[in-house]
Design a protein around this motif. Structure first.
Motif, PDB file in Angstrom:
ATOM      1  N   ILE B 105      38.924 139.302  39.369  1.00  0.00           N
ATOM      2  CA  ILE B 105      38.635 139.000  38.215  1.00  0.00           C
ATOM      3  C   ILE B 105      39.444 137.658  37.917  1.00  0.00           C
ATOM      4  O   ILE B 105      38.769 136.756  37.394  1.00  0.00           O
ATOM      5  N   ARG B 106      40.415 137.724  38.334  1.00  0.00           N
ATOM      6  CA  ARG B 106      41.149 136.367  38.363  1.00  0.00           C
ATOM      7  C   ARG B 106      40.717 135.349  38.742  1.00  0.00           C
ATOM      8  O   ARG B 106      40.988 133.758  38.542  1.00  0.00           O
ATOM      9  N   LYS B 107      39.830 135.308  39.956  1.00  0.00           N
ATOM     10  CA  LYS B 107      39.508 134.257  40.603  1.00  0.00           C
ATOM     11  C   LYS B 107      38.017 133.715  39.857  1.00  0.00           C
ATOM     12  O   LYS B 107      37.498 132.849  40.411  1.00  0.00           O
ATOM     13  N   LEU B 108      37.502 134.525  38.924  1.00  0.00           N
ATOM     14  CA  LEU B 108      36.124 134.233  38.227  1.00  0.00           C
ATOM     15  C   LEU B 108      36.636 133.191  37.203  1.00  0.00           C
ATOM     16  O   LEU B 108      37.623 132.954  36.812  1.00  0.00           O
ATOM     17  N   ASP B 109      35.533 132.365  36.719  1.00  0.00           N
ATOM     18  CA  ASP B 109      35.714 131.526  35.688  1.00  0.00           C
ATOM     19  C   ASP B 109      36.055 131.987  34.335  1.00  0.00           C
ATOM     20  O   ASP B 109      35.180 132.486  33.536  1.00  0.00           O
TER      21      ASP B 109
END
Lengths: 335, 261
Positions: B105-109
């Motif tokens: 989720i941290r990699k998402l915008d």
């Protein structure tokens, strides 16, 4: 993996408060905690988010050696994040070996945060807790797959070993007023954080006369009632017994009665002295919510209904005949 | 609004067999489905998007066969599907699962809201939602049965409580878990089904996620399952005989004897 075996080996239980009082399920936890602590030759402590020392004495009478009182400036809001922060800090400071909490809506919601932050394991909704005397590990058993499977789980290295416990899975022990214990007021350094969640309103379902979780007797109706209008048949029995009125899942799904009456895996767990199941087949999901009741009476038309496998007394018959008869006889007896 | 829905693929039928040698679960060829509560989470995600515009990401950790369920989520309306897939993840407990998901989720915008189902129907712990919230350092509200309003960086929801409902306001970004009462999940459209067949499923492995493999999977998880077994229900109960009148009389005598009356 974080290996932190330098814990104090204490057993802790989280004693949840509601309306300024310790919730009933905490007393069963303290009895179980006492047993586990005795097996380990250690202390059992209760953690209360409460200002008053009143409830603390009762926890000591029921087996606690120590009660940590953490002031709760906002007992209505139950700010889960600040509960989590405070419990995390207290655990880091005192290093208990085991931390238990009831799997109530509050416990199930904020205890996982605590375990996540402490990089330790958490077993959900346990029904059996034991100490393996050889390894001194907490052996935790829970049901899964809709009650079709049991799993035994350990947390070999990370500490504390944490579990939430199915509410009322453990019986309250005998209270001994002469028991001595220590009440420790905890002053945690509070960073003034503003709460990110706010309770705006509490909407209680009307119609629940007796609190289910605290009731000595629970009368529960299932699909066998046929329709919403027939609930009065068991409501009258509940009335004459002063019992809590409950439902299995199908009537709730069909909108016959409010969710707050639901017993089972996705509803409440109860363990009254007497549980009367009327027109309930006894799916594993339902049994999960009531099988710790002391006496189970099942009334059902189908002799093969699984509810009879857990029933203390069974009546195979038409509930619309049997229940009113029982209500009338009890009415006479109770005058 | 950037909406993230967490999804787990679960067995559609419980055909539970236990290996007597190893005491472990044999999960054989049952049909896999999207977790029922996760279906509610997806539906609520779509409804939020329809009202506030934005994007629905669906994310799952699991083996490659989960791609199938992710395509189903795309057919229903998800804009992007991400599978966190690495042999190192196999056997992860809730702590390790939450850790992997949080890295994804941290990699998402910058998500505004993360929606999870109340619990899965296999493990039934309900722990991943709150653990994910902790690892993402976000607030969390469990058992949401209605979203009342999203405005000014806040969401107002109804939460199922022991004696009814709570009305709770939460700052965004935040995490919620939803119960089935919140909505009735939609069925996929024909167009959605067609699109989902060629939809791109993003795959991220442990290295791409920056996951420490020593902390996940069967070996790295804090908890360990040592035994699985079927619940034993030995009935010691008594079926009362005779006419209804006599059954009721017997029952009352028995209850009197136990002092419960």
């Amino acid at each position: 993996m974080t290996v932190t075996n330098d814990s104090s080996s204490e057993v802790w239980i989280f004693a949840e408060q509601a309306d300024g009082k310790t919730k009933g399920t905490a007393y069963g936890l303290i009895s179980k905690g006492r047993k586990l602590a005795d097996d380990l030759g250690t202390r059992v402590s209760a953690v209360c988010f409460s200002h008053s020392t009143e409830g603390a004495q009762e926890l000591i009478s029921c087996g606690a050696d120590r009660v940590y009182l953490v002031d709760d400036p906002d007992p209505i809001n139950h700010d889960e994040e600040s509960y989590a922060r405070e419990l995390i800090e207290l655990i880091r400071r005192e290093r208990p070996s085991i931390v238990l909490a009831a799997a109530t809506p509050l416990g199930s919601s904020f205890i996982p945060r605590v375990a996540a932050a402490l990089d330790t394991g958490l077993t959900a909704n346990c029904t059996v807790l034991e100490i393996d005397l050889e390894s001194r590990l907490l052996v935790q058993t829970r049901s899964a797959f809709g009650g079709n499977l049991m799993a035994t789980i350990i947390c070999p290295q990370a500490r504390p070993q944490m579990a939430t416990v199915r509410p009322y899975a453990f019986k309250r022990g005998i209270s001994d007023q002469s028991r001595q214990g220590k009440i420790v007021r905890v002053d945690l350094e509070k960073q003034p954080v503003s709460s990110r969640t706010k309770l705006l309103n509490v909407i209680n379902d009307l119609g629940q006369k007796v609190k289910l979780e605290e009731a000595d007797i629970v009368v529960c109706g299932g699909r066998g009632l046929g329709k919403a209008e027939n609930f009065h048949v068991i409501a009258e029995l509940a009335d004459v017994l002063g019992a809590g009125l409950a439902s299995s899942r199908p009537p709730v799904d069909d909108g016959w009665i409010a969710y707050s009456h639901q017993i089972g895996q996705t509803g409440k767990t109860v363990a009254p002295r007497l549980y009367i199941a009327c027109g309930i087949s006894g799916a594993p999901q339902h049994l999960a919510g009531m099988q710790n009741s002391e006496i189970i009476l099942a009334i059902n038309e189908d002799p093969r209904a699984p509810i009879f496998e857990v029933a203390t007394y069974g009546i195979v018959g038409d509930l619309f005949k049997v229940v009113p008869m029982l209500t009338a006889r009890l009415g006479e007896l109770r005058g | 609004m950037n909406i993230v829905v967490c999804m787990k693929q679960v067995p559609g039928k419980f055909n539970i067999e236990i290996d007597p040698q190893t005491d472990t679960l044999i999960r054989g060829g049952t049909d896999n489905i999207i977790g029922p509560f996760d279906m509610n989470a997806l539906e609520e995600g779509f409804r939020l998007k329809e009202k506030h515009s934005g994007k629905v990401y669906v994310i799952s950790m699991g083996p490659s066969q989960v791609e199938e369920s992710l395509r189903e989520a795309v057919a229903l309306g998800a804009d992007e599907a991400i599978l966190l897939c690495d042999p190192a993840f196999d056997g992860s407990d809730t702590w390790a699962t939450s850790y992997v998901l949080s890295r994804g989720i941290r990699k998402l915008d910058r998500p505004d809201i993360v929606i999870c189902g109340k619990q899965t129907i296999d493990g039934e712990t309900g722990q991943v939602g709150p653990q994910l919230a902790e690892m993402l350092q976000l607030p969390f509200v469990s058992c949401v049965s209605k979203i009342e309003e999203v405005a000014d960086g806040h969401i107002t929801v109804q939460r199922m409580a022991e004696e009814g409902h709570h009305l709770v306001e939460m700052q965004l970004p935040g995490v919620i878990s939803v119960v089935k009462e919140i909505n009735v999940p939609r069925l996929p459209s024909l167009r959605g089904l067609m699109q989902s067949k060629k939809a791109h499923i993003t795959l991220w492995n442990a290295r791409e996620l920056g996951v420490d493999v020593a902390r996940v999977g069967l070996q790295g998880s804090p908890t360990r399952i040592v035994r699985v077994f079927r619940p034993q229900r030995a009935s010691q109960g008594e079926l009362l005989q005779g006419s209804p009148e006599s059954q009721v009389e017997q029952l009352i005598e028995k209850l009197k004897a136990t002092k419960v009356l």
